[in-house]
Design an enzyme around this catalytic site. Structure first.
Site, PDB file in Angstrom:
ATOM      1  CE  LYS A  53      11.201  10.143  17.229  1.00 30.40           C
ATOM      2  NZ  LYS A  53      10.656   9.624  18.491  1.00 30.40           N
ATOM      3  CD  GLU A  59      13.666  20.953  17.104  1.00 26.80           C
ATOM      4  OE1 GLU A  59      14.015  20.935  18.292  1.00 26.80           O
ATOM      5  OE2 GLU A  59      12.477  20.967  16.742  1.00 26.80           O
ATOM      6  CE  LYS A  75      13.831   7.407  16.003  1.00 25.73           C
ATOM      7  NZ  LYS A  75      12.933   7.358  17.096  1.00 25.73           N
TER       8      LYS A  75
HETATM    9  C1  PBG Z   1       9.257   7.052  20.703  1.00 30.79           C
HETATM   10  C2  PBG Z   1      10.245   6.512  19.736  1.00 30.79           C
HETATM   11  C3  PBG Z   1      10.051   6.077  18.417  1.00 30.79           C
HETATM   12  C4  PBG Z   1      11.282   5.558  17.984  1.00 30.79           C
HETATM   13  C5  PBG Z   1      12.179   5.740  19.021  1.00 30.79           C
HETATM   14  N1  PBG Z   1      11.527   6.350  20.080  1.00 30.79           N
HETATM   15  C6  PBG Z   1       8.830   6.007  17.602  1.00 30.79           C
HETATM   16  C7  PBG Z   1       8.208   7.230  17.058  1.00 30.79           C
HETATM   17  O1  PBG Z   1       8.618   8.351  17.296  1.00 30.79           O
HETATM   18  O2  PBG Z   1       7.197   7.050  16.382  1.00 30.79           O
HETATM   19  C8  PBG Z   1      11.548   4.932  16.659  1.00 30.79           C
HETATM   20  C9  PBG Z   1      12.659   3.923  16.645  1.00 30.79           C
HETATM   21  C10 PBG Z   1      12.689   3.042  15.443  1.00 30.79           C
HETATM   22  O3  PBG Z   1      11.925   3.189  14.481  1.00 30.79           O
HETATM   23  O4  PBG Z   1      13.538   2.141  15.464  1.00 30.79           O
HETATM   24  N2  PBG Z   1       8.817   8.345  20.429  1.00 30.79           N
END
Ligand code: PBG
Length: 324
Positions: free
Chosen positions: A195, A233, A248
Site C-alpha cells: 500500500k 512487504e 494499492k
Molecule cells: C484506511 C484506508 C484508506 C484507503 C483504504 N483504506 C485511506 C488511506 O490510507 O489514507 C483508501 C481507499 C481509496 O482511496 O479509495 N487506511
C-alpha cells in the site's frame, strides 16, 4: 516459406474475437467498497466521487441489494463513527457503525453476500493516523492489539474476511493469532500488503474524513518509487498468515501487480482507489472521455497485469456493462 501470418484473421469476426480474448472480467471478481455512517435514511453524496455516497445502514441495505441484482456479491465496508478519539475506540466498539451494519446485512442477505471489512484506525482517531500516536510518532507495536480487537469485533458481527489497511508491521500475525484463539481460524485475511503513500487517496479521505491532522502517512505506507520493497512487504504478510495480498492503488502500479503475481501463489487483489474513480468521473463529466469504455479498459488492464480480484467503486457499473 511459412504461409503468411495474419493476426487480423482473428479480429475480423466479432464472435471469434471474443472467443480468443486472453483476459476476461466477471462480476464475481469485483469487490464494491461502501461507506457506512450512523443514523437512518441517510444517503450523503461524496462531492469528489460523483455517484458514490455515505449510507446509513437502512440505505446501505438497499444499495447492496441493487448491486447483488447485477451480480456483485462482495463488499468492502468502511465505517465513519459518531465520535473520534485518541485511541480510535469506535473501531473496536461492538456496537460501532461497521459492526451494526454487518449484523444488519447478514440478517438480510445471509450467505448471499460476502462481507469484507477494512481494519484500520484512521477513520476513528482524532489525529487521523492509522496507528496510536505519541510525541508525533506512530506507535507500531502498541497499535497491534487494537487492530486485532477491531478485526475480532468485525468477525463477531458477521464479517466473512478482514482486510487490514493500516500498514503497521506485524499486524497480520496479530490478527491471525487473535482470530485463531477466539475460534475463527476459518476466516481469511486479505492484507493491504503493498500500500503506497499515494495522492490518489485524496477523495477517500474526504469521504471518510480521515485525513491526518499532522504530517502524512509516509512513515508507514510505501514510497511510490519502490518495487522490491513491495515484494518484501508481500512475502512478510504471507509469512504472517495472509491469505490474499493486495496492491494499492492499481492504475499507477500495474508493474507492481505484475511483479507480485509472478512471485506468489496466492490470489492477488488490486484496489482501484478513490482518485482513480474521481479522475475518470471528472473527465467523463467534462465530455473528454467515454466513461463506459474507459472503465472497461482500465479494469481489463488491472486484470491483465495479474490481479485476480479488483476492489473498485465502479463495481456496479462494470457488472451491469458485463451483463449486456
Ligand atoms: C484506511 C484506508 C484508506 C484507503 C483504504 N483504506 C485511506 C488511506 O490510507 O489514507 C483508501 C481507499 C481509496 O482511496 O479509495 N487506511
Amino acid at each position: 516459406m511459412f504461409p503468411l501470418q495474419r493476426p487480423r484473421r482473428l479480429r475480423e469476426n466479432r464472435l471469434l474475437r471474443e472467443m480468443v480474448r486472453e483476459t476476461r472480467l466477471s462480476p464475481s471478481q469485483l469487490v464494491y467498497p461502501l461507506f457506512v455512517i450512523p443514523g437512518n435514511h441517510q444517503k450523503e453524496p461524496i462531492p469528489s466521487m460523483p455517484g458514490q455516497f455515505r449510507y446509513s445502514v437502512d440505505e446501505l441495505l438497499r444499495e447492496i441489494k441493487e448491486a447483488m441484482e447485477v451480480g456483485v456479491k462482495a463488499f468492502l465496508l468502511f465505517g465513519i463513527p459518531e465520535q473520534k478519539d485518541e485511541r480510535g475506540s469506535g473501531a473496536y466498539d461492538p456496537k460501532g457503525t461497521v459492526q451494526r451494519a454487518l449484523r444488519a446485512i447478514k440478517d438480510a442477505f445471509g450467505e448471499e453476500a460476502f462481507l469484507i471489512t477494512d481494519v484500520c484506525l484512521c477513520q476513528y482517531t482524532s489525529h487521523g493516523h492509522c496507528g496510536l500516536v505519541r510525541g508525533g510518532r506512530i506507535l507500531n507495536d502498541e497499535t497491534l492489539p487494537l487492530l486485532a480487537e477491531t478485526a475480532l469485533s468485525h468477525v463477531r458481527a458477521g464479517a466473512d474476511m478482514v482486510a487490514p489497511s493500516d500498514m503497521m508491521d506485524g499486524r497480520v500475525r496479530a490478527i491471525r493469532e487473535a482470530l485463531d484463539r477466539e475460534g475463527f481460524s476459518h476466516i481469511p485475511i486479505m492484507a493491504y500488503s503493498a500500500k503506497y503513500a499515494s495522492a490518489f487517496y485524496g477523495p477517500f479521505r474526504e469521504a471518510a474524513s480521515s485525513a491526518p491532522k499532522f504530517g502524512d502517512r509516509s512513515s508507514y505506507q510505501m514510497d511510490p518509487p519502490n518495487l522490491r520493497e513491495a515484494i518484501k512487504e508481500v512475502l512478510l504478510d504471507l509469512e504472517e498468515g495472509a491469505d490474499i495480498v493486495m496492491v494499492k492503488p492499481a492504475l499507477a502500479y500495474l508493474d507492481v501487480i505484475r511483479a507480485v503475481r509472478e512471485r506468489v501463489n496466492v490470489p492477488v487483489a488490486a484496489y482501484s482507489v478513490s482518485g482513480e474513480y474521481a479522475m475518470i468521473k471528472a473527465s467523463a463529466q467534462m465530455g473528454f472521455l467515454e466513461e463506459e469504455r474507459v472503465v472497461m479498459e482500465v479494469h481489463l488492464a488491472i486484470k491483465r497485469a495479474g490481479a485476480d480480484l479488483i476492489i473498485t467503486y465502479f463495481a456496479k457499473d462494470l457488472a451491469r456493462a458485463l451483463e449486456r
